[in-house]
Write a protein that holds these residues in place. Sequence first.
Motif, PDB file in Angstrom:
ATOM      1  N   ASN A 188      -5.857   7.348   4.355  1.00 30.39           N
ATOM      2  CA  ASN A 188      -5.547   7.282   2.929  1.00 30.39           C
ATOM      3  C   ASN A 188      -6.808   7.368   2.091  1.00 30.39           C
ATOM      4  O   ASN A 188      -7.878   6.918   2.500  1.00 30.39           O
ATOM      5  CB  ASN A 188      -4.874   5.943   2.589  1.00 30.39           C
ATOM      6  N   GLY A 240      -4.987   0.267   5.334  1.00 31.60           N
ATOM      7  CA  GLY A 240      -5.608  -0.765   4.502  1.00 31.60           C
ATOM      8  C   GLY A 240      -6.176  -0.095   3.268  1.00 31.60           C
ATOM      9  O   GLY A 240      -6.843   0.949   3.364  1.00 31.60           O
ATOM     10  N   LEU A 241      -5.884  -0.663   2.122  1.00 37.78           N
ATOM     11  CA  LEU A 241      -6.425  -0.104   0.878  1.00 37.78           C
ATOM     12  C   LEU A 241      -7.414  -1.046   0.226  1.00 37.78           C
ATOM     13  O   LEU A 241      -8.337  -0.613  -0.449  1.00 37.78           O
ATOM     14  CB  LEU A 241      -5.283   0.194  -0.093  1.00 37.78           C
ATOM     15  N   GLY A 253       0.791  -1.224   0.000  1.00 34.48           N
ATOM     16  CA  GLY A 253       0.000   0.000   0.000  1.00 34.48           C
ATOM     17  C   GLY A 253       0.828   1.281   0.000  1.00 34.48           C
ATOM     18  O   GLY A 253       0.367   2.318  -0.490  1.00 34.48           O
ATOM     19  N   ARG A 299      -1.100  -9.745   1.342  1.00 31.58           N
ATOM     20  CA  ARG A 299       0.101 -10.422   1.793  1.00 31.58           C
ATOM     21  C   ARG A 299      -0.367 -11.530   2.729  1.00 31.58           C
ATOM     22  O   ARG A 299      -1.271 -11.317   3.543  1.00 31.58           O
ATOM     23  CB  ARG A 299       1.001  -9.439   2.554  1.00 31.58           C
ATOM     24  N   VAL A 328      -1.558   6.722   8.947  1.00 31.66           N
ATOM     25  CA  VAL A 328      -2.515   6.694   7.848  1.00 31.66           C
ATOM     26  C   VAL A 328      -3.977   6.446   8.241  1.00 31.66           C
ATOM     27  O   VAL A 328      -4.798   6.163   7.371  1.00 31.66           O
ATOM     28  CB  VAL A 328      -2.032   5.706   6.756  1.00 31.66           C
ATOM     29  N   GLU A 336      -3.983  -2.865  11.247  1.00 36.04           N
ATOM     30  CA  GLU A 336      -4.008  -2.357   9.869  1.00 36.04           C
ATOM     31  C   GLU A 336      -3.948  -0.844   9.905  1.00 36.04           C
ATOM     32  O   GLU A 336      -4.931  -0.173  10.170  1.00 36.04           O
ATOM     33  CB  GLU A 336      -5.299  -2.814   9.178  1.00 36.04           C
ATOM     34  N   PRO A 337      -2.740  -0.295   9.670  1.00 34.87           N
ATOM     35  CA  PRO A 337      -2.586   1.162   9.744  1.00 34.87           C
ATOM     36  C   PRO A 337      -3.673   1.904   8.958  1.00 34.87           C
ATOM     37  O   PRO A 337      -4.317   2.807   9.479  1.00 34.87           O
ATOM     38  CB  PRO A 337      -1.190   1.376   9.167  1.00 34.87           C
ATOM     39  N   GLN A 384       0.102 -10.417  10.360  1.00 29.04           N
ATOM     40  CA  GLN A 384      -0.571  -9.107  10.478  1.00 29.04           C
ATOM     41  C   GLN A 384      -1.956  -9.166   9.849  1.00 29.04           C
ATOM     42  O   GLN A 384      -2.924  -8.619  10.392  1.00 29.04           O
ATOM     43  CB  GLN A 384       0.237  -8.005   9.761  1.00 29.04           C
ATOM     44  N   HIS A 439       3.602   4.225   7.765  1.00 29.12           N
ATOM     45  CA  HIS A 439       2.621   3.373   7.084  1.00 29.12           C
ATOM     46  C   HIS A 439       2.487   2.044   7.804  1.00 29.12           C
ATOM     47  O   HIS A 439       1.482   1.344   7.636  1.00 29.12           O
ATOM     48  CB  HIS A 439       3.016   3.160   5.625  1.00 29.12           C
ATOM     49  N   ASN A 440       3.502   1.675   8.550  1.00 32.25           N
ATOM     50  CA  ASN A 440       3.410   0.416   9.300  1.00 32.25           C
ATOM     51  C   ASN A 440       4.472   0.401  10.388  1.00 32.25           C
ATOM     52  O   ASN A 440       5.672   0.366  10.089  1.00 32.25           O
ATOM     53  CB  ASN A 440       3.591  -0.781   8.359  1.00 32.25           C
ATOM     54  N   VAL A 455      -0.043   4.837  -2.050  1.00 30.71           N
ATOM     55  CA  VAL A 455      -0.177   6.143  -1.409  1.00 30.71           C
ATOM     56  C   VAL A 455       0.866   7.118  -1.958  1.00 30.71           C
ATOM     57  O   VAL A 455       0.537   8.244  -2.339  1.00 30.71           O
ATOM     58  CB  VAL A 455      -0.070   6.009   0.117  1.00 30.71           C
TER      59      VAL A 455
HETATM   60  C1  GLC Z   1       1.133  -0.169   5.088  1.00 32.42           C
HETATM   61  C2  GLC Z   1      -0.003  -0.670   5.951  1.00 32.42           C
HETATM   62  C3  GLC Z   1      -1.367  -0.490   5.313  1.00 32.42           C
HETATM   63  C4  GLC Z   1      -1.494   0.881   4.656  1.00 32.42           C
HETATM   64  C5  GLC Z   1      -0.345   1.107   3.708  1.00 32.42           C
HETATM   65  C6  GLC Z   1      -0.413   2.468   3.018  1.00 32.42           C
HETATM   66  O1  GLC Z   1       1.574  -1.113   4.183  1.00 32.42           O
HETATM   67  O2  GLC Z   1       0.182  -2.024   6.327  1.00 32.42           O
HETATM   68  O3  GLC Z   1      -2.378  -0.637   6.287  1.00 32.42           O
HETATM   69  O4  GLC Z   1      -2.714   0.958   3.955  1.00 32.42           O
HETATM   70  O5  GLC Z   1       0.860   1.050   4.395  1.00 32.42           O
HETATM   71  O6  GLC Z   1      -0.463   3.534   3.946  1.00 32.42           O
END
Ligand code: GLC
Length: 486
Positions: free
Chosen positions: A253, A386-387, A20, A306, A220, A383-384, A310, A170-171, A24
């Motif tokens: 996001n 998640g897209l 993700g 993935r 995020v 999940e920070p 997590q 992001h994580n 972003v």
């Molecule tokens: C990371 C996180 C995910 C997030 C992505 C983009 O990979 O695991 O939750 O959406 O970054 O910010």
Amino acid sequence: MTIRVLSIASEAAPLVKTGGLADVAGALPAAVAAHDVAMTTLLPGYPAVMGAVGTGGGKTRAVHTWPSLLGEPARLLSGTIGDHPLLVLDAPGLFRREGGPYGDATGRDWADNGLRFAAFARAAADIASGAVKSLRFDIAHAHDWQAAMAPAFLRFAPAGIAPPSVMTIHNMAFQGHFPATLFPRLGLPDEAWSINGVEYHGGVGFLKAGLDSAWAITTVSPTYAREIRSSEFGMGLDGLIRARGNQVHGIVNGIDTREWNPASDRALANTYSARTLARRAANRTALESAFGLELGSGPLFVVISRLTWQKGMDVLLSALDHLVGTGARLALLGSGDKALEAGFVAAAGRHPGRIGVRIGYDEALSHQLQGGGDAILVPSRFEPCGLTQLYGLAYGCVPVVSRTGGLADTVVDANPAALAAGAATGVQFNAVTHEALCDAIDRTVALYRNGALWQAIQRAGMKSDFSWGRSGKAYADLYANLLEAR
Ligand code: GLC
Ligand code: ADP
């Protein structure tokens, strides 16, 4: 006045993507452009990126050279990514190698990742503080541990030359820890070797250094911004996050609606909109045949992920017999832990025609799963943002998610009140346990069997705000506030 931002990222779609972060970093320039921010993206010169800048029809040019960037010869190329400016750090000894951005073809991390991404960040700090005459920036914005040393290099730069910096997490699970022997190679002053600098548990902590040094921190989603204040989610850095107090912001996001729009998606057999949901049927049939699934009356669940702890994939594996027992089917696309990969392949063998599994990474297939699946399962432990649930909302592929991080912030659970108000966009469940997931699957199957209700959920999701609008503004406001505080 236009604010000029250098976005420092180790991946950006469509040039290089492992997750993700790339979506972003790829979408951010357009998201902030609407708010008078001119963003330039800096990427490492991996082969895939070099190939792309090389085909710029002669537009690519070298704008700077470093005879020795932390010991490696390097140069800076200027090109474009989509409609936006791109800078590429061409350091052949560090980045021109076959394999992934962080490891070899077998998935093993490169042994010199510390030096590779320290050099990347060093270059970013040089560029942000005016080393390249033709380039001027007001803000340096670093993403994840791979870029996190940039705010630290800027902080220890001579007074007056460094612009304000932003560090985006992001994580929190990936922090970039390296042995203390890396420190002398970084060219930092001795004072940087401190718990208020880059030192972390006796080694060099890249993310830690970035979080300690940046003027502002973002992550995020608002819920993840709260969660990482706790030891359960903070992964050892929760104390630092708490200490930074109100300098930590949660900005959710959005999705790139040029890449992810069911009305114009060229990967789909049939394009459609909220008014023409019936056109999804052909996409579902295409999926069923691609995954060797029987035609059925129950919902088709999909997963694009993935395959890791997590993401709760072990729990999903334990719930597959139950899922099939409800009359539902599953199509899964993913790769990751070898044991999980083998587990899903074995489950498909146990349930031929009901479970189809594709181990690997396939961008077009990920679009087809969103455009033809009925519901997307995202049972993450954390999940920070998640897209995939956001793509699910946009595509009428109803998200079934655990109530954590960005999943909690972007999906409205189909509880009776939300259903009555027409606000429900998916199904949420609390703890990531076998029982809770099975229960969520049951609830989803029951909702699906009520066709009118199900379509209302799909349509509400497709109409929900998954755009970059508000978040693009939030980043622009943050940049402006930092410049004012300067
Ligand atoms: C990371 C996180 C995910 C997030 C992505 C983009 O990979 O695991 O939750 O959406 O970054 O910010
Ligand atoms: P994370 O970055 O933690 O993996 P996200 O949900 O933020 O999770 O982003 C994952 C991105 O990677 C999404 O764009 C998703 O569609 C994509 N993706 C994940 N696995 C695959 C795969 N096997 N094939 C194609 N795309 C994938």
